[in-house]
Design a protein around this motif. Structure first.
Motif, PDB file in Angstrom:
ATOM      1  N   GLU A  17       5.586  10.072  -6.267  1.00 27.12           N
ATOM      2  CA  GLU A  17       6.968  10.451  -6.510  1.00 27.12           C
ATOM      3  C   GLU A  17       7.897   9.901  -7.659  1.00 27.12           C
ATOM      4  OE1 GLU A  17       8.896   9.705  -2.719  1.00 27.12           O
ATOM      5  OE2 GLU A  17       7.163  10.363  -1.436  1.00 27.12           O
ATOM      6  N   LEU A  18       7.103   8.781  -8.100  1.00 20.47           N
ATOM      7  CA  LEU A  18       8.080   8.132  -9.316  1.00 20.47           C
ATOM      8  C   LEU A  18       7.434   8.776 -10.689  1.00 20.47           C
ATOM      9  CD1 LEU A  18       9.847   6.616  -7.446  1.00 20.47           C
ATOM     10  CD2 LEU A  18       9.414   4.556  -8.527  1.00 20.47           C
ATOM     11  N   LYS A  19       7.730   9.717 -11.030  1.00 21.10           N
ATOM     12  CA  LYS A  19       7.089  10.264 -12.568  1.00 21.10           C
ATOM     13  C   LYS A  19       7.674   9.366 -13.565  1.00 21.10           C
ATOM     14  CE  LYS A  19       5.418  14.293 -13.908  1.00 21.10           C
ATOM     15  NZ  LYS A  19       4.206  14.116 -13.668  1.00 21.10           N
ATOM     16  N   ILE A  20       8.730   8.570 -13.201  1.00 17.43           N
ATOM     17  CA  ILE A  20       9.364   7.595 -14.469  1.00 17.43           C
ATOM     18  C   ILE A  20       8.333   6.565 -14.698  1.00 17.43           C
ATOM     19  CG2 ILE A  20      10.870   6.197 -13.030  1.00 17.43           C
ATOM     20  CD1 ILE A  20      12.994   6.222 -15.222  1.00 17.43           C
ATOM     21  N   CYS A  21       7.376   6.162 -13.404  1.00 16.55           N
ATOM     22  CA  CYS A  21       6.424   5.034 -13.579  1.00 16.55           C
ATOM     23  C   CYS A  21       5.153   5.388 -13.883  1.00 16.55           C
ATOM     24  CB  CYS A  21       6.682   4.193 -12.285  1.00 16.55           C
ATOM     25  SG  CYS A  21       8.042   3.449 -11.886  1.00 16.55           S
ATOM     26  N   GLU A  22       5.110   6.578 -14.635  1.00 11.20           N
ATOM     27  CA  GLU A  22       3.630   7.156 -14.702  1.00 11.20           C
ATOM     28  C   GLU A  22       2.617   6.166 -15.612  1.00 11.20           C
ATOM     29  OE1 GLU A  22       3.245  11.954 -15.243  1.00 11.20           O
ATOM     30  OE2 GLU A  22       3.693  10.777 -17.028  1.00 11.20           O
ATOM     31  N   GLY A  23       3.383   5.294 -16.638  1.00  8.73           N
ATOM     32  CA  GLY A  23       2.639   4.344 -17.329  1.00  8.73           C
ATOM     33  C   GLY A  23       2.684   2.983 -16.559  1.00  8.73           C
ATOM     34  N   THR A  24       3.183   3.030 -15.637  1.00  9.06           N
ATOM     35  CA  THR A  24       3.257   1.508 -15.009  1.00  9.06           C
ATOM     36  C   THR A  24       2.030   0.932 -14.350  1.00  9.06           C
ATOM     37  OG1 THR A  24       5.636   1.556 -14.379  1.00  9.06           O
ATOM     38  CG2 THR A  24       4.302   0.183 -13.152  1.00  9.06           C
ATOM     39  N   LYS A  25       1.542  -0.076 -14.678  1.00  6.90           N
ATOM     40  CA  LYS A  25       0.257  -0.444 -14.097  1.00  6.90           C
ATOM     41  C   LYS A  25       0.540  -1.692 -12.879  1.00  6.90           C
ATOM     42  CE  LYS A  25      -2.012   1.090 -17.647  1.00  6.90           C
ATOM     43  NZ  LYS A  25      -2.702   2.639 -17.394  1.00  6.90           N
ATOM     44  N   LEU A  33       0.840  -1.198   0.078  1.00 14.33           N
ATOM     45  CA  LEU A  33      -0.084  -0.174  -0.126  1.00 14.33           C
ATOM     46  C   LEU A  33       0.893   1.367   0.029  1.00 14.33           C
ATOM     47  CD1 LEU A  33      -2.667  -1.133   2.687  1.00 14.33           C
ATOM     48  CD2 LEU A  33      -2.653  -1.476   0.364  1.00 14.33           C
ATOM     49  N   GLU A  34       1.763   1.247   0.854  1.00 15.59           N
ATOM     50  CA  GLU A  34       2.969   2.421   1.025  1.00 15.59           C
ATOM     51  C   GLU A  34       3.451   2.642  -0.387  1.00 15.59           C
ATOM     52  OE1 GLU A  34       5.016   2.575   5.035  1.00 15.59           O
ATOM     53  OE2 GLU A  34       4.394   0.532   4.618  1.00 15.59           O
ATOM     54  N   MET A  35       4.077   1.375  -1.261  1.00 10.79           N
ATOM     55  CA  MET A  35       4.725   1.478  -2.025  1.00 10.79           C
ATOM     56  C   MET A  35       4.016   1.885  -3.633  1.00 10.79           C
ATOM     57  SD  MET A  35       5.924  -1.639  -4.870  1.00 10.79           S
ATOM     58  CE  MET A  35       4.525  -1.664  -5.851  1.00 10.79           C
ATOM     59  N   VAL A  36       2.617   1.522  -3.512  1.00 13.42           N
ATOM     60  CA  VAL A  36       1.758   2.243  -4.692  1.00 13.42           C
ATOM     61  C   VAL A  36       1.611   3.881  -4.373  1.00 13.42           C
ATOM     62  CG1 VAL A  36      -0.711   2.369  -5.376  1.00 13.42           C
ATOM     63  CG2 VAL A  36       0.152   0.214  -4.785  1.00 13.42           C
ATOM     64  N   LYS A  37       1.463   4.221  -3.204  1.00 12.34           N
ATOM     65  CA  LYS A  37       1.335   5.408  -2.872  1.00 12.34           C
ATOM     66  C   LYS A  37       2.638   6.355  -3.289  1.00 12.34           C
ATOM     67  CE  LYS A  37      -1.836   5.611   1.182  1.00 12.34           C
ATOM     68  NZ  LYS A  37      -1.975   5.940   2.570  1.00 12.34           N
ATOM     69  N   LYS A  38       3.887   5.815  -2.924  1.00 10.43           N
ATOM     70  CA  LYS A  38       4.978   6.212  -3.389  1.00 10.43           C
ATOM     71  C   LYS A  38       5.176   6.394  -4.709  1.00 10.43           C
ATOM     72  CE  LYS A  38       9.621   6.266  -0.973  1.00 10.43           C
ATOM     73  NZ  LYS A  38       9.302   7.683  -0.382  1.00 10.43           N
ATOM     74  N   VAL A  61      -6.787   0.783  -1.855  1.00 13.69           N
ATOM     75  CA  VAL A  61      -5.578   0.814  -3.056  1.00 13.69           C
ATOM     76  C   VAL A  61      -5.905   1.270  -4.313  1.00 13.69           C
ATOM     77  CG1 VAL A  61      -5.746  -1.628  -3.613  1.00 13.69           C
ATOM     78  CG2 VAL A  61      -3.597  -0.615  -3.092  1.00 13.69           C
ATOM     79  N   ILE A  62      -7.095   0.909  -4.716  1.00 17.38           N
ATOM     80  CA  ILE A  62      -7.545   1.236  -6.322  1.00 17.38           C
ATOM     81  C   ILE A  62      -7.323   2.984  -6.163  1.00 17.38           C
ATOM     82  CG2 ILE A  62      -9.212   1.505  -8.019  1.00 17.38           C
ATOM     83  CD1 ILE A  62      -8.007  -1.127  -7.783  1.00 17.38           C
TER      84      ILE A  62
END
Lengths: 156, 125
Positions: free
Chosen positions: B74-82, B65-70, B98-99
């Motif tokens: 914070e991780l612009k590079i993962c904008e397209g990551t599902k 849950l913390e990972m998803v929020k972060k 979490v959704i």
């Protein structure tokens, strides 16, 4: 509401579901138990919320290795480590707890669940008085004797 | 189009089972990564983002849950990551939460190859 839950059925149904879908082994309750477990591994997980307690599975090392081999789809246990075996038993108990939790959710509300732990041993004595213990001797693949247990009490 | 996948779970056994189930589902990935918790996953994603993350919820050090929020904040590079959560937890409150935080789906354990196919296929194109 808690009194209306048949924990024996809940525990057994959850374990059967996990063993059939993730371990690919048959699990049946033994009605006339003759469970002798030497060199046991005990996987346990604690929970709190509307109910608090501990769920565990205790089986001998040979059974634990067979479970791990099946879960991982390995041909034999020759490359299976002790750490891998414990990890597999931890996952089993974690998934059985998940199944129990979802089955009693509407009656007891959400439960907070710990990360599972696996130790060597036979006894489970972590809760104090007023706890109720459900113990189900089981047979896995008509070959291994093991035991499911659920120790719980209503939150004080 | 070739895709990349990261499996995040504190159990090495579960990571192997998830990987095997993904293969059994018929889905193919050009690159696969593993991480043992959210913090380790984020460190890896900073330098090598992936298309799809399958992530456990309850993990030590940093939960799913913390990972998803972060990742989402914070991780612009993962904008397209599902991000698909894979957990024994199945309360609707948790799934909705979490959704809302940015996960794209939820798979409950126990799972089957068919379930993986159903949940992951929409993100494969």
């Amino acid at each position: 509401m808690v009194e209306q839950i048949c924990f024996n059925t809940v525990l057994l149904d959850s374990a059967k579901e996990i063993f059939s879908t993730m371990v690919f082994m048959d699990l049946v309750e033994i009605t006339e138990p003759d469970v002798k477990i030497d060199r046991a591994l005990l996987g346990s997980i604690t929970f709190k919320g509307g109910l608090e307690g501990c769920l565990g599975i205790c089986c001998d090392v040979q059974c634990a290795r067979a479970i791990a081999v099946n879960m991982l789809g390995m041909d034999s246990d020759s490359e299976l480590t002790e750490e891998g075996t414990c990890d597999a038993i931890g996952e089993i108990v974690n998934m059985i707890m998940g199944g129990v939790k979802s089955r009693i959710l509407k009656d007891v509300g959400n439960l907070e669940v710990s990360i599972p732990s696996v130790v060597s041993g036979n006894n489970l004595n972590s809760l104090e008085h007023k706890s109720i213990r459900v113990t189900i001797p089981i047979n896995i693949d008509d070959k291994y004797a093991a035991e499911l247990s659920l120790l719980y009490r209503e939150s004080i | 189009m070739s895709k990349s996948l990261m499996i995040v779970d504190d159990s090495a056994t579960m990571r192997k089972i998830i990987m095997r189930t993904v293969r059994m589902s018929g889905l193919e990935f050009e690159r696969t990564e593993e991480a043992g918790n959210g913090a380790e996953a984020i460190e890896k994603l900073k330098t090598a983002p992936v298309d799809l993350v399958l992530c456990d919820v309850n993990m030590p050090e940093m939960s799913g849950l913390e990972m998803v929020k972060k990742i989402r904040t914070e991780l612009k590079i993962c904008e397209g990551t599902k991000i698909i959560m894979v957990s024994t937890e199945s309360s609707q409150e948790l799934i909705d939460g979490v959704i809302a935080d940015g996960a794209n789906g939820f798979i409950t354990k126990p799972f089957t190859p068919e379930k993986f196919q159903e949940k992951l296929t929409p993100f494969m194109n």
